[in-house]
Design an enzyme around this catalytic site. Structure first.
Site, short mmCIF file in Angstrom:
data_model
loop_
_atom_site.label_atom_id
_atom_site.label_comp_id
_atom_site.label_asym_id
_atom_site.label_seq_id
_atom_site.Cartn_x
_atom_site.Cartn_y
_atom_site.Cartn_z
N ARG A 73 0.84 -1.20 0.00
CA ARG A 73 0.00 0.00 0.00
C ARG A 73 0.87 1.24 0.00
O ARG A 73 2.08 1.18 0.19
CB ARG A 73 -0.90 0.02 1.24
CG ARG A 73 -0.14 0.02 2.55
CD ARG A 73 -1.01 0.36 3.75
NE ARG A 73 -0.30 0.12 5.00
CZ ARG A 73 0.59 0.92 5.54
NH1 ARG A 73 0.93 2.03 4.91
NH2 ARG A 73 1.17 0.62 6.69
N ALA A 184 -6.17 6.31 10.31
CA ALA A 184 -5.15 6.32 9.26
C ALA A 184 -5.73 5.69 8.00
O ALA A 184 -6.58 4.79 8.07
CB ALA A 184 -3.92 5.55 9.72
N CYS A 215 3.15 6.75 10.74
CA CYS A 215 2.92 7.41 9.45
C CYS A 215 4.05 8.35 9.07
O CYS A 215 3.89 9.22 8.21
CB CYS A 215 1.58 8.16 9.45
SG CYS A 215 0.16 7.09 9.78
#
Length: 265
Positions: A73, A184, A215
């Protein structure tokens, strides 16, 4: 968009191991590409796991050698585990694919979930996901007795919050009255069909995030619905709201192909 089907894979004692869910995503993705199933959102809790998107840097991973699953991803490193509702919407989008519009729809649905629960959340420019805004910088408590103008997370390239205890821990961002991420989002689009999705912190142990740079963001932290609302809340409480608002947002959406500008002659 086509009607969104929901599949609940496992929660609580039946929480799903990450690789098992990833394989399930691949199977549904292939079926959706072949038009064998409608748009489908997998909902679940994971057993504790760190996953790293394609842009994750070594300096953002756990220092103690804790295993990390590298995934296909977008985005960077995060944590999944008990108390966090994970959703993997697997949807066919028109081409050329507008990834940003898909992310915005997911954010919209989660912002609506939070609003129904009584919590105001928002987006932050340049940072995907759903956020609780902190106080203005000048109104926040000082860190380490220093002015926030000298916040080492921003001014010292060698500073590592993972080595500096609770004072700088992402899980304590609420106490520092900083911006903190509640949900997220990280996705992948292959063959015009989405994979991966969102994670919404309901009532997890957010200290899991303290081992990483969540992140890849060093000057903000993480939040949970239970802590922000100051009351007991479970994934089971939030599940029907997530389904309701995802259904509403997707039903209202009229996805269009991304506009591709032609180069001038």
């Amino acid at each position: 968009m086509s009607e969104l089907r929901f599949v609940r894979l496992g929660f609580g004692e039946e929480a799903v191991e990450y690789q098992e869910a990833w394989q399930k995503q691949r199977e549904v993705h292939a079926a959706r590409f072949a038009d064998e199933v409608p748009d489908t959102c997998l909902l679940l809790e994971h057993l504790p796991v760190y996953t790293a998107g394609r842009r994750t840097e070594e300096s953002e991973r756990p220092l103690d050698g804790t295993p990390v699953v590298d995934v296909d991803r977008g985005g960077k490193i995060t944590w999944h585990g008990p108390g966090q509702l994970v959703g993997y919407p697997i949807q066919k989008l028109p081409r050329p694919v507008d990834v940003v519009a898909h992310v915005r729809r997911l954010e919209d649905a989660l912002i609506r979930v939070c609003a129904e629960l009584g919590l105001e959340t928002t987006r932050i420019e340049g940072r995907s996901g759903v956020w609780v805004l902190g106080d203005p910088v000048e109104q926040r408590p000082q860190l380490g007795g220093l002015s926030l103008d000298f916040d080492p997370r921003l001014t010292d390239p060698e500073f590592d919050a993972r080595l500096n205890g609770p004072e700088y821990a992402p899980s304590n961002a609420g106490q520092r009255r900083e911006d903190r991420k509640l949900a997220a989002i990280g996705i992948r689009v292959a063959k015009g069909v989405t994979m991966h999705g969102f994670s919404l912190n309901v009532n997890p142990d957010n200290t899991w995030f303290d081992r990483i740079v969540p992140c890849g963001i060093r000057d903000a932290g993480v939040a949970s619905l239970a802590n922000e609302l100051g009351r007991d809340l479970t994934v089971e409480d939030v599940l029907p709201l997530v389904q309701k608002h995802l259904t509403a947002v997707m039903a209202q959406a009229v996805p269009a192909p991304r506009v591709v500008e032609k180069a001038s002659a």
